[in-house]
Design a protein around this motif. Structure first.
Motif, mmCIF file in Angstrom:
data_model
loop_
_atom_site.group_PDB
_atom_site.id
_atom_site.type_symbol
_atom_site.label_atom_id
_atom_site.label_comp_id
_atom_site.label_asym_id
_atom_site.label_seq_id
_atom_site.Cartn_x
_atom_site.Cartn_y
_atom_site.Cartn_z
ATOM 1 N N UNK A 173 -10.844 30.166 30.180
ATOM 2 C CA UNK A 173 -10.813 29.471 31.483
ATOM 3 C C UNK A 173 -9.992 30.286 32.475
ATOM 4 N N UNK A 174 -10.477 31.478 32.865
ATOM 5 C CA UNK A 174 -9.715 32.347 33.754
ATOM 6 C C UNK A 174 -9.674 31.852 35.190
ATOM 7 N N UNK A 175 -10.375 30.777 35.470
ATOM 8 C CA UNK A 175 -10.295 30.203 36.812
ATOM 9 C C UNK A 175 -9.582 28.842 36.796
ATOM 10 N N UNK A 176 -9.003 28.519 35.671
ATOM 11 C CA UNK A 176 -8.311 27.231 35.566
ATOM 12 C C UNK A 176 -7.041 27.237 36.426
ATOM 13 N N UNK A 177 -6.700 26.044 36.862
ATOM 14 C CA UNK A 177 -5.443 25.932 37.629
ATOM 15 C C UNK A 177 -4.226 26.167 36.728
ATOM 16 N N UNK A 178 -4.454 26.130 35.416
ATOM 17 C CA UNK A 178 -3.374 26.385 34.477
ATOM 18 C C UNK A 178 -3.290 27.855 34.080
ATOM 19 N N UNK A 179 -4.176 28.670 34.632
ATOM 20 C CA UNK A 179 -4.265 30.068 34.198
ATOM 21 C C UNK A 179 -2.960 30.838 34.473
ATOM 22 N N UNK A 180 -2.450 30.749 35.699
ATOM 23 C CA UNK A 180 -1.245 31.524 36.065
ATOM 24 C C UNK A 180 -0.040 31.126 35.209
ATOM 25 N N UNK A 181 0.114 29.834 35.029
ATOM 26 C CA UNK A 181 1.257 29.402 34.223
ATOM 27 C C UNK A 181 1.102 29.827 32.769
ATOM 28 N N UNK A 182 -0.166 29.730 32.266
ATOM 29 C CA UNK A 182 -0.388 30.126 30.877
ATOM 30 C C UNK A 182 -0.089 31.608 30.682
ATOM 31 N N UNK A 183 -0.507 32.439 31.638
ATOM 32 C CA UNK A 183 -0.196 33.875 31.537
ATOM 33 C C UNK A 183 1.316 34.106 31.614
ATOM 34 N N UNK A 184 1.974 33.367 32.498
ATOM 35 C CA UNK A 184 3.436 33.532 32.602
ATOM 36 C C UNK A 184 4.119 33.174 31.279
ATOM 37 N N UNK A 185 3.615 32.077 30.674
ATOM 38 C CA UNK A 185 4.224 31.654 29.413
ATOM 39 C C UNK A 185 3.923 32.646 28.302
ATOM 40 N N UNK A 186 2.744 33.220 28.334
ATOM 41 C CA UNK A 186 2.427 34.273 27.358
ATOM 42 C C UNK A 186 3.331 35.486 27.583
ATOM 43 N N UNK A 187 3.549 35.805 28.847
ATOM 44 C CA UNK A 187 4.468 36.913 29.141
ATOM 45 C C UNK A 187 5.864 36.642 28.612
#
Length: 941
Positions: A173-187
């Motif tokens: 879901x690369x267009x999800x509204x949760x995408x940025x936060x999920x990437x940040x948390x993965x980082x």
């Protein structure tokens, strides 16, 4: 990184690790829920009918969350898998379980008690979410379910599952509204595992994601850290600086504690990166390409602080100097220079620090042109405060070095910096101890007036003492300047400063000296009232060994000058009692006391009070007998008494004069006057009684003593034994001093009792003589006292010796032996007393007598009566025992005769030494070349 991670807890979830609870299958979850008997549909629940119930009164009230959850679980339990609403029910239940877990987590109850309920709610939510995702993989909104599932995993401490879930979310879901936060948390997860390249990728994805404003600054900051960890320092600074600008800290409004902590982390990260670029790229070089960057000074200052914490002081100064060089128009340049100076000082480069301080003074003193162009009041205030402190510091540095090395240049530099401080910062001169220290310097330079001007400013605020040391020096300098100039203004300063000092420091170690100095100067300037004022400000702790004594003496002298003789006399009499007075001190007091009494006498006589005047004249010889004025005053009193035909007083005064001043040039005149007094009084026969009367009623103790003695002598001459004994006895009891005269009185009593035939009373006074003469200290003994003690002890010993000789050892033997030994011991004790007075004749006689008494005791033992009824053998044995008892006493006799004879080696020889030699010839013939004892006995027979 711990702080930054704590600050940027960007997760919407709060991480807590709990013990894992085994998951139950969804069917078990639904079985645990309340079961309803009737079949329900989700529409029934959504319509609200199932969300309401009637109470006992028939009123409708909303259902509780537990009842609602039970309704949903009841629905799932009965709904077929083909029911299109089943997925919606599962997600709703999962949300409710998550909400419950959050509520439990925020509860204030004991953590241990809520842990089970918390984990149960999380387990149910995870089972529900996993069921929904598994049964409905393509359902809309699964990105949210993945987000919730990752949250639930993380809350349970299952970080790996949380990461896998987030990874699935970003991949699907690369267009999800949760995408940025999920990437940040993965980082964040990769960063925690030190997978910095992967973390950099994740943070970069956040930065490129649409709608990532919420995480943009944080991701940029964290990507800067990942690049720093990969030693990509320039790129790290790029990210960190951009994040810093984006945050836009509002310094002018003041930063909160959290904001300040975050600000510190930004600059710490940038400083660390620059510290690894020190040989490649300086902050000034880096920021040259970005001239609009607002944080140039803070970046340099932060890097300098980093170097300072690492004790890299030269690098600290270099960084700040670099800022000053490349940013000459920056308002913070003065503060940067301050930092450089402090760094050079910390590095121990005193020369550089001194040079930098001089440069700072020239560039930023209050009259510098710099402040005409730059008017940042906060910076100016800080810079001038530092300059003030540097002026004080430099002055004291050069001052201290001058004291240690005595170099003229250091003296000049110290004076220069003191003057600079006073020129611009005199309001702080007392606080910075400039007045006091500069005063010390001027004092050492013998610039006394200038030194006093500084020290009195340091010491006093109106009449309040601020600095004890400066006050003490101000007092000393005032005294010195008074001596040098004679100006009474310095005396006024001296007195005022001293009184202020004494009021605040009455018991200080310097207080007595301060008072003494001020009193001496006041007295020298004839300011007697001021002298009294100072002296009376002190306590009455007076001793010749401390300054208080001198102070009291000055007080007495001031009273004399002011003709207040009563006050002067009281003080002088008190001072006179000090037992450690030295010769000159005592003589000065006696002279002044004599003068005071004489002046009082003259005043009394002038007023017609002759009795009082005469008493005051006589008192001089009592309280100041060693003065030149004393005999003259006593003679004047005698003439006054004689002129007024007061014969008793004349006789008493004349007797006192004869006693105190027998060799004085006026003695003959005194004798003439007193002879006339006796004739005029016609008291030749009654003189003794008169003297006894004087001794009873005269106030002067010394006159009483003399009169009593003379009365006793006259009674004795008149052969009035009873009166003589009475007066001598009174004298012996009442006047132990002078000691020799006291002994003479007791000797007279012994002689008088001998004449009256009262042997026991004679022996009583003889024993008193021996005891008193023996108790005298060596310095108090005289030939006469020793003679009296020795002769009386010898006579008493001889009495006991006679008693010893009279007692024969006959039956009852034990009683007579005890009595004889007691007489012997008493005689020996008294002979020892007689010998102890050191008179050769008495000592040799006493020693001979002790030897003789031992010899006689041995003979008495051998000649003692034998017990009756003894057999021949028993008698022989008894004889042997007697000899064993007698021989030690014979040996003691020999010992004492030898001791006596040894005195002949000191050039002494008399009848007692001769007698000891003769006795030794009989007792020890082998040694003293005489006939054997047997022959001597034979010849004697």
């Amino acid at each position: 990184m711990t702080k930054i991670n704590a600050f940027f807890n960007l997760s919407l979830f709060r991480r807590r690790a709990y013990l894992a609870v085994p998951s139950a299958v969804l069917s078990l979850l639904m079985a645990c829920a309340q079961q309803e008997q009737t079949r329900q549909t989700l529409a029934d629940i959504d319509s609200g009918e199932e969300l309401r119930q009637r109470n006992s009164n028939g009123q409708v009230s909303p259902r509780t969350n537990a009842e609602i959850k039970a309704a949903y679980y009841n629905y799932l339990d009965s709904a077929p898998s083909t029911d299109a609403s089943r997925q919606r029910a599962i997600t709703r239940l999962a949300q409710m379980e998550l909400d419950l877990s959050k509520k439990i987590h925020s509860s204030s109850e004991d953590e241990q008690s809520i842990e089970s309920a918390y984990n149960s709610a999380l387990d149910k939510s995870i089972q529900l979410l996993e069921t929904s995702l598994a049964d409905y993989p393509d359902a809309p909104g699964n990105d949210k379910l993945l987000y919730q599932l990752a949250y639930a995993y993380e809350q349970q401490g299952d970080v790996a599952s949380a990461a896998l879930t987030l990874d699935k979310l970003v991949n699907q879901y690369n267009r999800s509204k949760f995408y940025a936060e999920a990437q940040f948390r993965l980082g964040e997860a990769e960063f925690a595992q030190r997978n910095y390249l992967a973390a950099e990728y994740a943070y970069s994805e956040v930065l490129m994601a649409p709608g990532a404003q919420r995480f943009y600054e944080k991701a940029l900051f964290k990507r800067g850290w990942t690049r720093y960890k990969q030693e990509l320092y320039v790129e790290a600074i790029d990210d960190l600086s951009e994040a810093l600008v984006m945050h836009d800290f509002q310094y002018d409004q003041g930063l909160s504690a959290d904001e300040q902590e975050l600000n510190n982390e930004y600059f710490r990260a940038i400083s660390l990166a620059f510290s690894y670029l020190e040989d490649e790229l300086s902050p000034s070089q880096y920021f040259a390409r970005n001239p609009n960057f607002k944080e140039v000074y803070r970046t340099h200052a932060s890097l300098a602080d980093l170097y300072r914490s690492q004790e890299r002081y030269s690098d600290t100064a270099r960084v700040l100097g670099d800022f000053v060089e490349h940013n000459p128009d920056d308002a913070m340049v003065p503060i940067a220079q301050v930092g450089a100076i402090e760094a050079w000082k910390q590095a121990g480069f005193s020369k550089r620090a001194l040079d930098a301080t001089e440069t700072f003074y020239q560039g930023y003193n209050p009259e510098s042109s710099y402040w005409q162009n730059y008017q940042d009041e906060l910076v100016k205030a800080e810079a001038l405060t530092k300059l003030r402190l540097y002026c004080a510091e430099q002055a004291k540095f050069f001052h201290g070095r001058y004291i240690a090395e005595h170099k003229t240049q250091d003296l000049k530099n110290a004076e220069l910096w003191y003057q600079r401080h006073l020129r611009y910062f005199e309001d702080f001169a007392r606080q910075d101890r400039i007045y006091r220290d500069y005063g010390h310097l001027l004092y050492g330079m013998k610039q006394n007036q200038q030194a006093l001007a500084m020290l009195e400013k340091a010491a006093f605020d109106e009449q309040i003492v601020l600095d004890e040391e400066a006050a003490y020096l101000s007092i000393a300098l005032s005294s010195t300047l008074l001596d040098q100039s004679g100006q009474l203004s310095y005396l006024e300063k001296l007195v005022d400063y001293s009184l202020w000092y004494l009021e605040l420091y009455p018991n200080n170690s310097n207080s007595a000296e301060v008072a003494k100095l001020a009193a001496q100067q006041s007295y020298a300037q004839k300011q007697y009232q001021q002298t009294l004022r100072i002296a009376q400000s002190r306590s009455a702790n007076v001793s010749a060994g401390n300054p208080e004594f001198e102070l009291r003496y000055l007080e007495a002298s001031s009273y004399i000058e002011l003709k207040q003789f009563d006050e002067a006399k009281a003080l002088l009499l008190d001072l006179q009692q000090d037992p450690i007075l030295k010769g000159k001190q005592r003589q000065s007091i006696d002279d002044d006391l004599a003068y005071v009494y004489y002046q009082q006498a003259q005043t009394s006589l002038a007023a017609g009070n002759q009795a009082q005047g005469l008493t005051q004249l006589v008192a001089i010889s009592q309280y100041a007998s060693s003065t030149e004025l004393a005999p003259k005053a006593l003679y004047e009193a005698l003439t006054l008494a004689n002129d007024s035909q007061d014969w008793d007083q004349s006789i008493a005064i004349a007797s006192r004069f004869d006693q105190l001043y027998p060799q004085h040039s006026l003695s003959n005149d005194v004798s003439k006057i007193v002879s006339i007094a006796y004739l005029k009084a016609d008291r030749t026969d009654e003189a003794a009684k008169q003297f006894e009367r004087i001794s009873n009623f005269e106030q002067d103790a010394e006159l009483k003593r003399i009169a009593l003695w003379q009365a006793a002598e006259l009674y004795e001459k008149k052969k009035d034994l009873a009166s003589a004994i009475r007066t001598y006895r009174s004298y012996a009891h009442d006047y132990p001093l002078p000691a020799e005269q006291n002994l003479e009185a007791m000797q007279k009593l012994g002689e008088l009792y001998q004449r009256s035939g009262e042997a026991q009373k004679r022996h009583f006074w003889q024993n008193k003589i021996v005891s008193r003469a023996s108790s005298l200290a060596a310095a108090s003994r005289t030939e006469r006292s020793n003679y009296l003690g020795a002769s009386n002890a010898l006579e008493l010993a001889q009495q006991s010796h006679k008693q010893f000789d009279k007692r024969r050892l006959v039956a009852p033997l034990q009683k007579n032996l005890k009595a004889k030994k007691a007489h012997m011991q008493e005689a020996i004790r008294l002979y020892g007393k007689a010998s102890g007075f050191g008179l050769a004749e008495t000592t040799t006689e006493a020693t001979y007598s002790i030897a003789k008494i031992y010899e006689n005791f041995a003979s008495a033992l051998l000649d003692s009566e034998r017990p009756s009824g003894l057999s021949a053998d028993e008698l022989d044995q008894y004889e042997i025992l007697l000899e064993d008892q007698a021989f030690p006493f014979e040996d003691k006799a020999i010992e004492f005769h030898e001791v006596n004879l040894a005195r002949s080696q000191e050039g002494l020889y008399n009848q007692w030494l001769q007698a000891s030699r003769e006795q030794l010839a009989q007792l020890f013939p082998a040694r003293y070349q005489r006939q054997t004892k047997i022959e001597a006995v034979a010849l004697y027979d």
